[in-house]
Design a protein around this motif. Structure first.
Motif, PDB file in Angstrom:
ATOM      1  N   TYR A  31       0.866  -1.095  -0.289  1.00  0.00           N
ATOM      2  CA  TYR A  31      -0.098   0.130  -0.025  1.00  0.00           C
ATOM      3  C   TYR A  31       0.980   1.271   0.321  1.00  0.00           C
ATOM      4  O   TYR A  31       1.805   1.416   0.854  1.00  0.00           O
ATOM      5  CB  TYR A  31      -0.906   0.296   1.289  1.00  0.00           C
ATOM      6  N   TYR A  33       0.222   5.640  -0.131  1.00  0.00           N
ATOM      7  CA  TYR A  33      -0.856   6.940  -0.091  1.00  0.00           C
ATOM      8  C   TYR A  33      -0.195   7.918  -0.106  1.00  0.00           C
ATOM      9  O   TYR A  33       0.791   8.302   0.034  1.00  0.00           O
ATOM     10  CB  TYR A  33      -1.251   6.740   1.446  1.00  0.00           C
ATOM     11  N   TYR A  48      -4.640   6.493  -3.451  1.00  0.00           N
ATOM     12  CA  TYR A  48      -3.974   5.656  -2.722  1.00  0.00           C
ATOM     13  C   TYR A  48      -3.668   4.342  -3.680  1.00  0.00           C
ATOM     14  O   TYR A  48      -4.425   4.313  -4.793  1.00  0.00           O
ATOM     15  CB  TYR A  48      -4.348   5.200  -1.296  1.00  0.00           C
ATOM     16  N   VAL A  50      -3.091   0.016  -3.968  1.00  0.00           N
ATOM     17  CA  VAL A  50      -2.953  -1.336  -3.290  1.00  0.00           C
ATOM     18  C   VAL A  50      -1.884  -2.316  -3.793  1.00  0.00           C
ATOM     19  O   VAL A  50      -1.864  -3.201  -3.437  1.00  0.00           O
ATOM     20  CB  VAL A  50      -4.417  -1.956  -3.167  1.00  0.00           C
ATOM     21  N   SER A  94       2.443   1.180   3.559  1.00  0.00           N
ATOM     22  CA  SER A  94       2.143   0.086   4.714  1.00  0.00           C
ATOM     23  C   SER A  94       2.078  -1.083   3.957  1.00  0.00           C
ATOM     24  O   SER A  94       1.727  -1.392   2.799  1.00  0.00           O
ATOM     25  CB  SER A  94       0.619   0.429   4.970  1.00  0.00           C
ATOM     26  N   GLY A 100      -5.598  -9.530   5.742  1.00  0.00           N
ATOM     27  CA  GLY A 100      -5.571  -8.340   4.859  1.00  0.00           C
ATOM     28  C   GLY A 100      -5.728  -7.163   5.448  1.00  0.00           C
ATOM     29  O   GLY A 100      -5.920  -5.869   4.781  1.00  0.00           O
ATOM     30  N   ARG A 101      -5.679  -7.009   6.698  1.00  0.00           N
ATOM     31  CA  ARG A 101      -5.538  -5.644   7.315  1.00  0.00           C
ATOM     32  C   ARG A 101      -4.325  -4.967   7.219  1.00  0.00           C
ATOM     33  O   ARG A 101      -3.135  -5.634   7.219  1.00  0.00           O
ATOM     34  CB  ARG A 101      -5.897  -5.813   8.904  1.00  0.00           C
ATOM     35  N   VAL A 102      -4.253  -3.584   7.167  1.00  0.00           N
ATOM     36  CA  VAL A 102      -3.098  -2.838   6.525  1.00  0.00           C
ATOM     37  C   VAL A 102      -2.217  -2.629   8.014  1.00  0.00           C
ATOM     38  O   VAL A 102      -2.870  -2.694   9.059  1.00  0.00           O
ATOM     39  CB  VAL A 102      -3.411  -1.456   6.071  1.00  0.00           C
ATOM     40  N   ARG A 103      -1.167  -2.806   7.860  1.00  0.00           N
ATOM     41  CA  ARG A 103      -0.171  -2.761   9.268  1.00  0.00           C
ATOM     42  C   ARG A 103       0.072  -0.988   9.439  1.00  0.00           C
ATOM     43  O   ARG A 103      -0.311  -0.048   8.712  1.00  0.00           O
ATOM     44  CB  ARG A 103       1.094  -3.352   9.174  1.00  0.00           C
ATOM     45  N   GLU A 104       1.008  -0.577  10.309  1.00  0.00           N
ATOM     46  CA  GLU A 104       1.556   0.648  10.459  1.00  0.00           C
ATOM     47  C   GLU A 104       1.693   1.385   9.395  1.00  0.00           C
ATOM     48  O   GLU A 104       2.675   0.666   8.489  1.00  0.00           O
ATOM     49  CB  GLU A 104       2.577   0.637  11.641  1.00  0.00           C
ATOM     50  N   GLN A 105       1.821   2.645   9.244  1.00  0.00           N
ATOM     51  CA  GLN A 105       2.210   3.464   8.307  1.00  0.00           C
ATOM     52  C   GLN A 105       3.502   4.042   8.370  1.00  0.00           C
ATOM     53  O   GLN A 105       3.756   4.642   9.552  1.00  0.00           O
ATOM     54  CB  GLN A 105       1.100   4.602   7.890  1.00  0.00           C
ATOM     55  N   PHE A 107       5.723   7.269   7.049  1.00  0.00           N
ATOM     56  CA  PHE A 107       5.644   8.407   6.215  1.00  0.00           C
ATOM     57  C   PHE A 107       7.055   8.957   5.771  1.00  0.00           C
ATOM     58  O   PHE A 107       7.834   8.813   6.318  1.00  0.00           O
ATOM     59  CB  PHE A 107       4.994   9.418   7.356  1.00  0.00           C
TER      60      PHE A 107
ATOM     61  N   MET B  48      -0.078   0.605  16.856  1.00  0.00           N
ATOM     62  CA  MET B  48      -1.169   0.112  16.207  1.00  0.00           C
ATOM     63  C   MET B  48      -2.022  -0.842  16.987  1.00  0.00           C
ATOM     64  O   MET B  48      -1.513  -1.609  17.476  1.00  0.00           O
ATOM     65  CB  MET B  48      -0.826  -0.530  15.066  1.00  0.00           C
ATOM     66  N   ILE B  92     -10.758  -2.148   6.866  1.00  0.00           N
ATOM     67  CA  ILE B  92     -10.604  -2.785   5.850  1.00  0.00           C
ATOM     68  C   ILE B  92     -11.681  -2.786   4.673  1.00  0.00           C
ATOM     69  O   ILE B  92     -11.367  -2.925   3.733  1.00  0.00           O
ATOM     70  CB  ILE B  92     -10.436  -4.346   6.180  1.00  0.00           C
ATOM     71  N   ASN B  96      -8.709  -0.409   3.173  1.00  0.00           N
ATOM     72  CA  ASN B  96      -7.709   0.060   3.992  1.00  0.00           C
ATOM     73  C   ASN B  96      -7.042   1.512   4.014  1.00  0.00           C
ATOM     74  O   ASN B  96      -6.091   1.763   4.325  1.00  0.00           O
ATOM     75  CB  ASN B  96      -6.344  -1.007   3.803  1.00  0.00           C
TER      76      ASN B  96
END
Lengths: 116, 110
Positions: A31, A33, A48, A50, A94, A100-105, A107, B48, B92, B96
């Motif tokens: 990901y 953004y 963004y 994916v 990320s 499928g959940r995004v992890r920490e971003q 920057f 997180m 999600i 996301n």
């Protein structure tokens, strides 16, 4: 690892000019953004991506275009700059975790753009 | 759209004080994130969370999923903690995307 880098760091444009902001990440993140940050407002999502070759619109996409031809790069273009696009632009990336959940971003350092 | 609200907007504390910043959101989320933005502008991710509590040094983050509320605590605050703290949620179901609060500006006075 450089993490997330952005170029340029500062830019001044005249109304109607065009420019491209480059974001690069070396963490193999899926990901990426582009955000803008304006005084008194939270970060707002412009576009963004994916994955390589895919992009999607965020909250404030008008006046911007993006491309992700390579997984590590995400470009933000302004075709005809307007004073309302004066802002600080942040790129982030990320990875994706379980389910499928995004992890920490992570920057980039930001690009300060002024449109006269 | 997931609305994210933070309080307070501004906070001044004496060095050594215990600090709490609150965040509430309106829709069920995949995860909640706490970020720190330094005076120079750089943004780093602190935590997180999807449930419970996490601790890193003097920072503690908690989340109550049922109440749609999270808190960030700083114990024994120090002037170097002065920054803007930003709450964000990721969801999600919306690809996301992240939704951000407007931030809490913290100043810790020596």
């Amino acid at each position: 690892n450089a993490g997330v880098t952005q170029t340029p760091k500062f830019r001044v444009l005249k109304t109607g000019q065009s420019m491209t902001l480059l974001c690069a990440q070396d963490m193999n993140h899926e990901y990426m953004y582009w955000y803008r940050q304006d005084p008194g407002m939270g970060l707002r999502l412009i576009h963004y991506s994916v994955g390589e070759g895919t992009t999607a619109k965020g909250e404030v996409p008008d006046g911007y275009n993006v491309s992700r031809l390579k997984k590590q790069n995400f470009l933000l273009g302004l075709e005809s700059a307007a004073p309302s696009q004066t802002s600080v632009y942040f790129c982030a990336s990320s990875g994706v975790g379980r389910g499928g959940r995004v992890r920490e971003q992570f920057f980039g350092p930001g690009t300060r753009l002024t449109v006269l | 759209k997931n609305e994210v609200e933070q309080s307070p907007q501004n906070l001044t504390a004496q060095e050594g004080e215990f600090i709490t910043i609150n965040c509430s959101y309106s829709v069920g989320i995949s995860a909640l994130h706490w970020l720190q933005q330094h005076p120079g502008g750089g943004i780093v991710s602190l935590f997180m969370l999807s449930s419970g509590k996490k601790k890193h040094g003097r920072l503690i983050a908690t989340i109550n999923i049922q109440e749609k509320h999270s808190s960030l605590h700083i114990t024994a605050s120090h002037p170097r903690d002065s920054a803007v703290y930003i709450c964000a949620v990721s969801y999600i179901a919306t690809g996301n995307q992240f939704y951000f609060g407007t931030g809490t500006s913290l100043t810790v006075i020596p």
